[in-house]
Design a protein around this motif. Structure first.
Motif, PDB file in Angstrom:
ATOM      1  N   LEU A  92      42.052  38.984  46.023  1.00 12.62           N
ATOM      2  CA  LEU A  92      40.753  38.477  45.598  1.00 12.62           C
ATOM      3  C   LEU A  92      40.375  37.198  46.342  1.00 12.62           C
ATOM      4  O   LEU A  92      39.192  36.930  46.582  1.00 12.62           O
ATOM      5  CB  LEU A  92      40.765  38.228  44.085  1.00 12.62           C
ATOM      6  N   LEU A  93      41.386  36.405  46.708  1.00 12.25           N
ATOM      7  CA  LEU A  93      41.103  35.177  47.452  1.00 12.25           C
ATOM      8  C   LEU A  93      40.867  35.447  48.930  1.00 12.25           C
ATOM      9  O   LEU A  93      40.249  34.637  49.625  1.00 12.25           O
ATOM     10  CB  LEU A  93      42.279  34.192  47.306  1.00 12.25           C
ATOM     11  N   GLY A  94      41.385  36.555  49.414  1.00 11.50           N
ATOM     12  CA  GLY A  94      41.256  36.879  50.828  1.00 11.50           C
ATOM     13  C   GLY A  94      39.934  37.555  51.156  1.00 11.50           C
ATOM     14  O   GLY A  94      39.041  37.674  50.318  1.00 11.50           O
ATOM     15  N   GLU A  95      39.841  38.003  52.371  1.00 14.69           N
ATOM     16  CA  GLU A  95      38.585  38.595  52.844  1.00 14.69           C
ATOM     17  C   GLU A  95      38.705  40.083  53.133  1.00 14.69           C
ATOM     18  O   GLU A  95      37.725  40.722  53.501  1.00 14.69           O
ATOM     19  CB  GLU A  95      38.136  37.868  54.129  1.00 14.69           C
ATOM     20  N   LYS A  96      39.923  40.640  52.970  1.00 12.27           N
ATOM     21  CA  LYS A  96      40.107  42.043  53.349  1.00 12.27           C
ATOM     22  C   LYS A  96      39.500  43.004  52.331  1.00 12.27           C
ATOM     23  O   LYS A  96      39.069  44.093  52.683  1.00 12.27           O
ATOM     24  CB  LYS A  96      41.604  42.333  53.507  1.00 12.27           C
ATOM     25  N   ARG A 149      37.155  46.192  44.252  1.00  9.77           N
ATOM     26  CA  ARG A 149      37.182  44.747  44.012  1.00  9.77           C
ATOM     27  C   ARG A 149      36.777  44.425  42.579  1.00  9.77           C
ATOM     28  O   ARG A 149      37.381  43.561  41.936  1.00  9.77           O
ATOM     29  CB  ARG A 149      36.274  44.020  45.007  1.00  9.77           C
ATOM     30  N   ARG A 150      35.766  45.100  42.067  1.00  4.15           N
ATOM     31  CA  ARG A 150      35.324  44.839  40.691  1.00  4.15           C
ATOM     32  C   ARG A 150      36.420  45.199  39.691  1.00  4.15           C
ATOM     33  O   ARG A 150      36.689  44.455  38.745  1.00  4.15           O
ATOM     34  CB  ARG A 150      34.047  45.636  40.396  1.00  4.15           C
ATOM     35  N   GLU A 151      37.079  46.341  39.895  1.00  9.93           N
ATOM     36  CA  GLU A 151      38.138  46.747  38.963  1.00  9.93           C
ATOM     37  C   GLU A 151      39.358  45.833  39.067  1.00  9.93           C
ATOM     38  O   GLU A 151      39.972  45.497  38.050  1.00  9.93           O
ATOM     39  CB  GLU A 151      38.548  48.198  39.239  1.00  9.93           C
ATOM     40  N   LEU A 152      39.689  45.435  40.287  1.00  7.81           N
ATOM     41  CA  LEU A 152      40.821  44.520  40.453  1.00  7.81           C
ATOM     42  C   LEU A 152      40.514  43.161  39.827  1.00  7.81           C
ATOM     43  O   LEU A 152      41.380  42.542  39.191  1.00  7.81           O
ATOM     44  CB  LEU A 152      41.138  44.352  41.938  1.00  7.81           C
TER      45      LEU A 152
END
Length: 437
Positions: free
Chosen positions: A392-396, A403-406
């Motif tokens: 979440l902090l990265g850009e990958k 992303r929303r579920e994570l």
């Protein structure tokens, strides 16, 4: 000496099948996966039928430079008592390093790593074993492990190391013939020579398991059928001594029950072939018995510190990307590093199955890449949270469903625990932005 017979590793995934298998005299359960106050119904039913259950520890780290942790010893003792076990088992390995002895951060391997076969390591191991023996309500047996790497400057063979350990402490031995095969392929060690040097009278039982070879390296996977070379080593052992018990290990990639039963039959046949060639008078002239009730002279704090520094340097190179210590094979350490990362990925996938579900086929490569740069901070659940936070902090991981579920998963589980100051601002910012999206 307890006669155990033929057994199989009890795992929740095959619990029902194990209960129905004919000819199962005993089972072994991973100690850390069993709660003494809430034993699985399957294990309770097996015990009621008279099937012996042995707890098998994986996290004590008897081969580490630190003395055994009192809490871990208490937990192992509680499991032995709850299961009514005749003995408990652990490994000749280290699983963590660093800390006060080295004035460096504590590092967790997440797996079993070999101890150097040196006098320093043997002195420390003997003292640690005696501490464990005094804390446990039943006898302790310790297992030889599989290794991808060799320590430089070793002073003893595996057989000599195990003989001296048993001779000095009276500890029983759990001999894993699959690990002898692994060390034959990976380190060029002759299984027959190791068996010839062992104190056969100290054997508590025997492990048998499968693995696979890749690029000339044998991986002790516990997820593949038992190969013929392993059965041949078992036959060799059985030609020298009647093993009190033999157990099939399988940890994942479980086949149909009929296939497991076939492997158990092959194990019985291998033992039988060895028994038919065993001389009537078993054993060999034994050394004069030591008084194992007397304290083992400690190896000294200097030996512990030397071992601590060596183990911390090795583990740091494996999990934190620091330089390879002098004398080690750089290529093999790379293989070991990737194997540790893969092991962490597998365990985190079991502890937090939502992560591979959310990330799909990208999960494994993403986690292995993360693990090779970030050491474990506090167990596998924390590892799962740290991995998710890193994504979440990265850009990958771009904006989208994954992303929303994570983000939702991380927020539900991260809780209000304080974060290190160096990361507090970034995490707080991410937390606020996540909630706002």
């Amino acid at each position: 000496m307890t006669r155990l017979g033929t057994g199989i590793g009890w795992r929740p995934e095959i619990a029902d099948a194990v209960e129905r298998m004919p000819g199962i005299d005993w089972v072994e359960a991973v100690a850390e996966n069993v709660c003494p106050g809430h034993l699985p119904d399957s294990l309770l039913r097996l015990r009621e039928r008279g099937v012996t259950v042995v707890p098998h520890g994986v996290s004590l780290g008897l081969g580490g430079a630190d003395r055994p942790d009192e809490g871990r010893l208490t937990a192992l003792a509680e499991r032995a008592e709850a299961l009514g076990s005749p003995l408990v088992t652990e490994h000749i390995a280290f699983v963590r390093a660093g800390g006060p002895l080295t004035a460096s951060p504590r590092l967790e391997a997440g797996h079993l790593l070999p101890v150097p076969r040196t006098r320093d390591a043997l002195d420390v191991l003997c003292e640690n074993v005696r501490i464990a023996q005094e804390a446990l309500p039943v006898p302790l047996a310790v297992e030889n492990i599989a290794a991808l790497i060799s320590w430089p400057g070793e002073e003893m063979t595996e057989g000599q190391f195990l003989y001296d350990l048993a001779d000095r402490t009276g500890v029983r031995l759990l001999i894993d013939v699959a690990n002898l095969h692994t060390n034959h392929v990976n380190r060029g060690e002759d299984p027959a020579e190791a068996l010839a040097e062992l104190p056969l009278e100290a054997i508590a039982y025997v492990h048998v398991a499968g693995g696979f070879e890749r690029d000339g390296v044998w991986h002790d996977s516990h997820a593949h059928p038992v190969p013929r070379p392993v059965l041949e080593i078992l036959t060799d052992l059985a030609s020298r001594v009647s093993p009190p018990g033999v157990l099939l290990e399988r940890d994942e990639n479980f086949p149909e029950p009929a296939e497991l039963e076939g492997e158990l039959s092959a194990i019985r046949e291998a033992v039988g072939r060895g028994a038919r060639t065993r001389p009537q008078a078993e054993g060999r002239p034994e050394r004069k018995a030591r008084d194992h009730t007397a304290p083992v002279p400690p190896g000294g704090e200097a030996a512990r510190q030397r071992l601590a520094l060596a183990q911390a340097a090795l583990l740091s190179s494996l999990v934190a990307g620091t330089p390879v210590p002098e004398g080690f094979d750089r290529v093999r350490l790379g293989v070991q590093s990737r194997a540790l990362a893969a092991k962490r990925a597998d365990v985190v996938a079991k502890v937090a199955p939502e992560l591979p579900s959310i990330l799909g086929t990208e999960y494994r490569s993403a986690f292995v890449g993360y693990a090779q740069r970030h050491p474990m901070r506090g167990g596998y659940r924390q590892d799962a949270l740290d991995f998710a936070e890193s994504l979440l902090l990265g850009e990958k991981l771009t904006e989208g469903r994954a992303r929303r579920e994570l983000r939702r998963w991380w927020l539900d589980r991260s809780g209000p625990a304080p974060r290190p100051l160096s990361r507090l601002a970034r995490v707080g910012q991410v937390g606020r932005s996540l909630i706002g999206r």
